[in-house]
Design a protein around this motif. Structure first.
Motif, mmCIF file in Angstrom:
data_model
loop_
_atom_site.group_PDB
_atom_site.id
_atom_site.type_symbol
_atom_site.label_atom_id
_atom_site.label_comp_id
_atom_site.label_asym_id
_atom_site.label_seq_id
_atom_site.Cartn_x
_atom_site.Cartn_y
_atom_site.Cartn_z
ATOM 1 N N ALA A 48 27.661 43.096 68.212
ATOM 2 C CA ALA A 48 27.432 41.883 67.711
ATOM 3 C C ALA A 48 26.479 41.590 68.121
ATOM 4 O O ALA A 48 28.111 40.225 68.887
ATOM 5 N N PRO A 49 25.487 40.272 68.756
ATOM 6 C CA PRO A 49 25.909 38.787 69.203
ATOM 7 C C PRO A 49 26.963 38.035 68.305
ATOM 8 O O PRO A 49 26.840 36.734 68.969
ATOM 9 N N GLY A 50 26.545 38.177 67.217
ATOM 10 C CA GLY A 50 27.401 36.992 66.452
ATOM 11 C C GLY A 50 28.702 36.871 67.000
ATOM 12 O O GLY A 50 29.590 36.370 66.669
ATOM 13 N N LEU A 51 29.192 38.534 67.015
ATOM 14 C CA LEU A 51 31.120 38.100 67.508
ATOM 15 C C LEU A 51 30.851 37.731 68.327
ATOM 16 O O LEU A 51 32.302 37.106 68.632
ATOM 17 N N ALA A 52 30.403 37.730 69.363
ATOM 18 C CA ALA A 52 30.626 37.292 70.901
ATOM 19 C C ALA A 52 29.888 35.720 70.625
ATOM 20 O O ALA A 52 31.183 34.792 71.287
#
Length: 687
Positions: free
Chosen positions: A39-43
């Motif tokens: 997920a992009p938010g984790l990165a």
């Protein structure tokens, strides 16, 4: 500070994370969870050092969590989160959180816009040249721009948030707050600087005073500029006064040849009013057939001089001098000085009139024509004969009317110079400026009106001959020095030149003045006196040569017969005896006047001058006779003008007698000008 946990790191969770990061002062993100490890938010969270996990249960159970945000959008997850969370934590669905964040972002946007406006206002206020200080209702400084800092000598950090009267010297903003009245254009001193200030109250919509603003400026530059303008204005007024008061006609045009300025003398000369010339082409004031000198000068940038033109509606003849006006090498226009030719003609006529007083004669009288029966007269003639045989300078001395010029003629005719010219100059009858140029000549351009090529003086014209200087005692001191040079060096220097010119001239001087007294008074040069007095000849007055009277009378009768067309043959003995008893202050000249008046009083058939034909003779006795009728004496009443004329003549004769013929002293005693004396002497035949 609120501690937040985000469940769901997709697009919505990432947006939510970005929004919360902007609220870092009030919100702290404890962690981000999503089942999808990509997920992009984790990165994003990992890059910012925020804990991430794929199992949200570990995050929601943290006791410090205040808010749990569900950003997954999964149905039923809220119930699970409520079951697992710490009791104090609040679960918010992602949609509700996004709505809240949108409000927060809008408020931030508005704050940023407000901050930008305030920054723009501060930049504008700091850019203005005027200093500005503002206070609120409590008198606390809320605004101080850069110009105010510089004028007051303080930084804004020192005054912002403090009462103006405590930190700003001589301020009156607290007074404006208290009175609510504006103070406009007030001048005051701030240190060594003079300022002018406007203080006005600031009111709200209800009209209550909620602050005050002072706008002020350093007027040191303004004062300096005002002084400079005042100086320029005075200079302008002075130049205009000079321009308008000069007697020369002046016209000025600009670089395009358009009339700019004219003075009153120009209008008087041309007959054109200023409004007829100013703003008009330079050709408006000249004859259409002629070229404008203004335009020629503007075209060539070279001055022109003495150009004849016809100006004005009457086509008046003038000469003009025109020069370009150059300012730092830039042509700004041209200025013309106009002179009336009629004025030059008048001066020329006056010069010609003076020239007539300088008699250029061919000497005709000889010693044989001098009547000398008396011993004193014979002695004078013998001295003159001996002097004629030498080239020495001769000084003829004697009263007015004794015949000094006759002796000068005879000496010239008996000398070796008799074939040369004989020129007579009356030093008392010509102005000093004219006399110098006439005697010594002048160079071309020596003065206004000088002839082209210059002019020879009388010394040069008399070269090889004789120059007779009558009334030498009246020669100005400046010319006495030049005459001394001629007598010593035998050379003259023309006016306007430095090169001497050799001359061979015999000088005969004559005077009725007491030169020795003039030397004592400092009005005649002693060295010149000795140069002139080489051969002094004293001509006796008529009262000392009574033996000559009969022959003189007969000679004058013959002379006047030719002039008047009469046939008078003799004078009666009793009439001659009356003449013998008179003291003759006017000498032979007065005798000629008396004989002439007697002949006029005679009938055309009378041939003998009888006593009854003689007019009253001058002197004290005659004066008393004239005055007697005023007291009621006998005799017919004469016309008033005749009585006044006789009294005036008697006064002149007496003054000349008491001063031994010295006209300057006689004029002083009579309290009249020398010119007036000469006029009256000529009028009454006493010259």
């Amino acid at each position: 500070m609120l501690n937040v946990v985000i469940i769901g790191a997709g697009k919505g969770g990432s947006s939510l994370l970005n929004a919360l990061l902007k609220m870092s002062r009030r919100v702290r993100v404890l962690g981000v969870a999503d089942r999808n490890p990509d997920a992009p938010g984790l990165a994003l969270a990992a890059s910012l050092g925020i804990p991430t996990t794929c199992d949200y249960t570990g995050l929601v159970c943290l006791p410090e969590v205040d808010i749990i945000v569900d950003a997954t959008g999964q149905h039923g997850l809220d119930e699970e989160l409520k079951r697992l969370k710490w009791p104090r934590a609040v679960v918010i669905e992602g949609l509700a959180m996004n709505l809240i964040l949108s409000f927060v972002e809008e408020s931030h946007r508005l704050l940023r816009a407000l901050e930008e406006k305030e920054l723009e206002r501060d930049v504008m206020l700091d850019s203005t040249h005027d200093a500005i200080v503002a206070v609120n209702a409590e008198g606390v400084v809320t605004l101080c721009n850069r110009s105010a800092e510089q004028l007051l000598g303080v930084s804004r950090e020192q005054v912002l948030g403090r009462r103006a009267e405590d930190v700003i010297p001589n301020t009156r903003l607290h007074v404006v707050l208290a009175t609510g009245r504006a103070e406009l254009n007030q001048q005051q001193e701030v240190g060594k600087t003079t300022i002018v200030t406007n203080r006005v109250p600031v009111r709200n919509k209800e009209g209550h005073v909620v602050g005050a603003v002072a706008v002020f400026r350093d007027i040191s530059e303004v004062k300096a500029l005002a002084e400079e303008i005042s100086g320029l204005r005075e200079m302008k007024v002075l130049l205009e006064a000079i321009f308008n008061s000069t007697q020369d006609a002046i016209s000025v045009v600009d670089e395009k040849g358009i009339g700019w300025m004219v003075n009153p003398a120009y209008s008087a000369l041309t007959g054109l009013r200023p409004e007829e010339v100013i703003g008009k082409p330079a050709t408006v004031d000249i004859d259409p057939s002629q070229e404008s000198m203004h335009l020629q000068v503007l075209r060539t940038r070279r001055p022109v001089r003495n150009v004849p033109l016809r100006v004005g509606p009457r086509k008046r003849e003038v000469v003009v001098n025109v020069a370009p006006i150059l300012v730092d090498g830039v042509l700004k226009g041209s200025v013309g000085v106009i002179r009336d030719v009629s004025e030059i003609a008048r001066l020329s006529a006056e010069l010609e009139q003076h020239r007539k007083l300088i008699r250029r004669l061919t000497s005709t009288y000889t010693f044989d024509e001098i009547i000398a029966d008396s011993p004193v007269m014979q002695q004078a003639v013998e001295q003159a004969r001996r002097a004629a045989e030498t080239p020495a300078t001769v000084l003829l001395r004697g009263e007015s009317g004794t015949g000094k010029e006759l002796f000068a003629h005879a000496i010239h005719n008996a000398s070796s110079r008799r074939r040369g010219r004989f020129i007579r100059v009356n030093c008392a009858a010509i102005a000093e400026s004219l006399l110098e140029s006439e005697l010594f000549g002048y160079a071309e351009g020596a003065f206004t009106g000088a002839k082209k090529g210059g002019k020879r003086g009388l010394f040069e014209e008399a070269d090889g001959g004789t120059l007779f200087l009558d009334e030498i005692g009246e020669l100005p001191m400046g010319l006495q020095a030049k005459l001394l040079r001629v007598l010593q060096e035998k050379e003259i220097v023309r006016v306007g030149e430095a090169t001497p010119v050799k001359v061979d001239v015999r000088v005969i001087a004559a005077t009725n003045a007491h030169l020795e007294e003039m030397i004592a008074r400092g009005t005649f040069r002693e060295d010149l006196y000795y140069r002139l007095n080489v051969v002094p000849i004293v001509i006796p007055p008529l009262r000392h040569r009574q033996e000559d009277l009969p022959r003189l009378v007969n000679h004058l009768i013959q002379k006047l017969n030719e002039e008047y067309g009469r046939n008078v043959r003799e004078i009666a003995p009793d009439a001659l005896e009356v003449l013998r008893q008179y003291h003759w202050p006017g000498n032979v000249r007065e005798l000629e006047n008396i004989i002439g008046r007697a002949m006029i009083a005679m009938a055309m058939t009378d041939t003998t001058i009888e006593r009854r034909f003689l007019p009253p003779l001058g002197g004290p006795a005659a004066t008393q006779a004239v005055r007697a009728p005023a007291g009621g004496g006998s005799g017919p009443v004469e016309p008033l003008h005749a009585v006044v004329a006789e009294a005036e003549k008697a006064a002149l004769v007496r003054a000349l007698a008491e001063t031994n013929g010295n006209k300057t002293e006689a004029a002083r005693r009579l309290q009249i000008a020398p010119r007036t004396l000469y006029y009256k002497l000529e009028r009454y035949g006493l010259m």
